[in-house]
Design a protein around this motif. Structure first.
Motif, PDB file in Angstrom:
ATOM      1  N   PHE A 162     -27.773  21.083  59.141  1.00  0.00           N
ATOM      2  CA  PHE A 162     -28.329  22.142  59.976  1.00  0.00           C
ATOM      3  C   PHE A 162     -29.825  22.029  60.214  1.00  0.00           C
ATOM      4  O   PHE A 162     -30.346  22.637  61.147  1.00  0.00           O
ATOM      5  CB  PHE A 162     -28.036  23.508  59.330  1.00  0.00           C
ATOM      6  N   ILE A 163     -30.534  21.264  59.355  1.00  0.00           N
ATOM      7  CA  ILE A 163     -31.994  21.238  59.456  1.00  0.00           C
ATOM      8  C   ILE A 163     -32.543  20.033  58.696  1.00  0.00           C
ATOM      9  O   ILE A 163     -31.930  19.559  57.742  1.00  0.00           O
ATOM     10  CB  ILE A 163     -32.596  22.549  58.882  1.00  0.00           C
ATOM     11  N   THR A 164     -33.680  19.519  59.150  1.00  0.00           N
ATOM     12  CA  THR A 164     -34.464  18.534  58.402  1.00  0.00           C
ATOM     13  C   THR A 164     -35.844  19.134  58.157  1.00  0.00           C
ATOM     14  O   THR A 164     -36.488  19.623  59.088  1.00  0.00           O
ATOM     15  CB  THR A 164     -34.595  17.214  59.183  1.00  0.00           C
ATOM     16  N   ILE A 165     -36.285  19.119  56.912  1.00  0.00           N
ATOM     17  CA  ILE A 165     -37.594  19.666  56.557  1.00  0.00           C
ATOM     18  C   ILE A 165     -38.375  18.603  55.796  1.00  0.00           C
ATOM     19  O   ILE A 165     -37.888  18.057  54.801  1.00  0.00           O
ATOM     20  CB  ILE A 165     -37.483  20.935  55.697  1.00  0.00           C
ATOM     21  N   GLU A 166     -39.590  18.331  56.245  1.00  0.00           N
ATOM     22  CA  GLU A 166     -40.423  17.304  55.631  1.00  0.00           C
ATOM     23  C   GLU A 166     -41.507  17.928  54.749  1.00  0.00           C
ATOM     24  O   GLU A 166     -41.901  19.076  54.932  1.00  0.00           O
ATOM     25  CB  GLU A 166     -41.083  16.450  56.717  1.00  0.00           C
ATOM     26  N   ASN A 167     -41.951  17.127  53.781  1.00  0.00           N
ATOM     27  CA  ASN A 167     -43.107  17.491  52.946  1.00  0.00           C
ATOM     28  C   ASN A 167     -42.967  18.850  52.268  1.00  0.00           C
ATOM     29  O   ASN A 167     -43.879  19.667  52.272  1.00  0.00           O
ATOM     30  CB  ASN A 167     -44.395  17.460  53.778  1.00  0.00           C
ATOM     31  N   ILE A 168     -41.808  19.069  51.674  1.00  0.00           N
ATOM     32  CA  ILE A 168     -41.582  20.268  50.868  1.00  0.00           C
ATOM     33  C   ILE A 168     -42.271  20.068  49.522  1.00  0.00           C
ATOM     34  O   ILE A 168     -42.181  18.999  48.925  1.00  0.00           O
ATOM     35  CB  ILE A 168     -40.079  20.501  50.651  1.00  0.00           C
ATOM     36  N   GLU A 169     -42.951  21.094  49.034  1.00  0.00           N
ATOM     37  CA  GLU A 169     -43.631  20.997  47.749  1.00  0.00           C
ATOM     38  C   GLU A 169     -43.080  22.023  46.761  1.00  0.00           C
ATOM     39  O   GLU A 169     -42.814  23.166  47.121  1.00  0.00           O
ATOM     40  CB  GLU A 169     -45.143  21.194  47.914  1.00  0.00           C
ATOM     41  N   LEU A 170     -42.927  21.570  45.515  1.00  0.00           N
ATOM     42  CA  LEU A 170     -42.512  22.439  44.421  1.00  0.00           C
ATOM     43  C   LEU A 170     -43.633  22.528  43.402  1.00  0.00           C
ATOM     44  O   LEU A 170     -44.321  21.538  43.143  1.00  0.00           O
ATOM     45  CB  LEU A 170     -41.270  21.879  43.715  1.00  0.00           C
TER      46      LEU A 170
END
Length: 431
Positions: free
Chosen positions: A248-256
């Motif tokens: 449903f989606i692509t998300i880049e550069n996610i930070e935890l």
């Protein structure tokens, strides 16, 4: 009738004497008497061996950023009993807890007189949470963490929007089974007819079982590294970074901010869950809600840095898989540090394997104990050690004091083992 918070908690804990009674018959009886509060709730159900609490936190934080009112039901607690039943991260109030106990207590006493017998502590708390979220502090959605297993867990009374299964590992084998397949079957018992299941389970034997049960229940299945994947993983000084692709989606550069590569899997599971809700249940969740929710997420006692100089971390690695994950984190994050470990554990764990793993990355290891009926003595733990630089102290306060006095700025102390032990140490250090 109970009048004070202390009386309410004492009554709840008094149910511990009834032990663990797998099955949902007593829950069904109480739900009928309460006019089925579970049917009034939109829920997400999360099972698995490790990572449940972190996944609950990620899901909750994302939904909160999207301005939903989110209930959570988790166990065990780290700081105070009330946090097991929370709304937007705020534990149930003391008076509210008294009020709910006074609703559930007469039912528990009635139930004791039936052939079903007395409800357990966990059943009482589960029933309290369902009533609380449905009638007292009404929420948009509740995230329920399974207590033990899944199929026969008291939380399995709910019919969720989506079922979630984290990893499958060896824990509570006396109840759940001796093999990966048996344990996976118990965890997959939360799958309901027509309700999708999302999982990060990786063992092929476990996946086969989950797929079979999902197929029998006509439940659509989303698997990590199949329907959703993580790429571009980077370890940051402040946490973790990655990109995710879902149907449903692509998300880049996610930070935890929560540290450890395993947290990327937990976060991926949460992302897949909320994007499913957005796609099929019209939840108004945007990419910026996901990114902000994940970055702000915090779960106590999971690679939590409680002292900075010298660094002291708390990590509730209380089973074989948890220890393996901790060891992997130590190997990747603390390559330039001497790592000292303070460890305490309960007697029903595969301690030889756990201790061998810990000692492989420890410059020194100290064994201790704490006030809990199933906790092993420090000496019993030390007898399992082969590390050249091991010691033991029956007083965790003395052990902690002595280790801290010897640390330099280049050293790292990791306190690990039972979550009950972590809770004890955390309260002391926070004071």
């Amino acid at each position: 009738m109970v009048n004070t918070y202390e009386e309410a908690v004492d009554w709840i804990h008094s149910r511990l004497r009834f032990g663990i009674k797998p099955g949902v018959k007593r829950m069904e009886w109480m739900m009928e008497k309460l006019n089925h509060p579970e049917r009034r709730l939109k829920t997400i159900h999360i099972a698995g061996t490790n990572g449940k609490g972190s996944t609950v936190t990620y899901v909750r934080n994302i939904l909160q950023k999207a301005e939903y009112k989110v209930g959570t039901f988790t166990s065990p607690y780290i700081e105070q009993f009330n946090e097991r039943i929370s709304v937007n991260g705020q534990p149930i109030g003391n008076q509210e807890l008294v009020d709910v106990v006074n609703i559930i207590k007469p039912l528990a006493e009635q139930l004791e007189e039936t052939d079903l017998g007395s409800p357990t502590e966990f059943e009482i708390i589960t029933a309290m949470s369902l009533y609380y979220f449905a009638h007292i502090n009404i929420v948009d959605v509740v995230v329920y963490e399974v207590g033990l297993g899944g199929r026969l867990d008291s939380t399995n009374i709910i019919y969720p929007l989506v079922s979630v299964i984290t990893n499958i590992g060896f824990d509570h084998m006396a109840i759940l089974g001796e093999t990966v397949e048996e344990i996976a079957s118990e965890k997959a018992g939360i799958i309901k007819p027509g309700v999708p299941v999302i999982t990060t389970a990786s063992q092929e034997n476990a996946l086969r079982v989950i797929r079979q049960i999902a197929n029998e229940k006509k439940a659509k299945m989303y698997e990590h590294n199949m329907q959703f994947t993580v790429t571009d993983y980077n370890q940051l000084e402040t946490g973790e970074q990655f990109t995710i692709q879902t149907p449903f989606i692509t998300i880049e550069n996610i930070e935890l901010s929560m540290k450890g590569k395993h947290q990327v899997n937990n976060a991926a599971l949460a992302i897949m869950t909320v994007t499913y809700l957005k796609t099929f249940y019209s939840f108004l969740i945007e990419e910026h809600h996901i990114k902000a929710g994940l970055k702000d997420a915090f779960w106590p006692g999971r690679m939590e840095e409680v002292v900075k100089t010298p660094s002291i971390y708390l990590d509730g690695a209380h089973n074989e898989e948890g220890i393996a994950t901790l060891v992997d984190t130590i190997k990747t994050r603390f390559t330039k540090n001497r790592v000292h470990i303070l460890f305490s554990a309960l007697s029903d764990k595969p301690l030889n394997k756990m201790i061998t793993e810990l000692e492989s990355v420890a410059h020194s290891i100290t064994y201790t104990t704490f006030d809990y009926e199933r906790a092993l003595s420090a000496r019993q733990l030390a007898e399992l050690s082969t590390h050249k630089n091991h010691s033991y102290d029956e007083s965790w306060e003395n052990a902690l004091k002595n280790i801290k006095a010897s640390l330099t700025d280049e050293d790292v102390l990791i306190v690990t083992g039972s979550l009950y032990f972590i809770s004890t140490i955390r309260s002391f250090l926070k004071q």
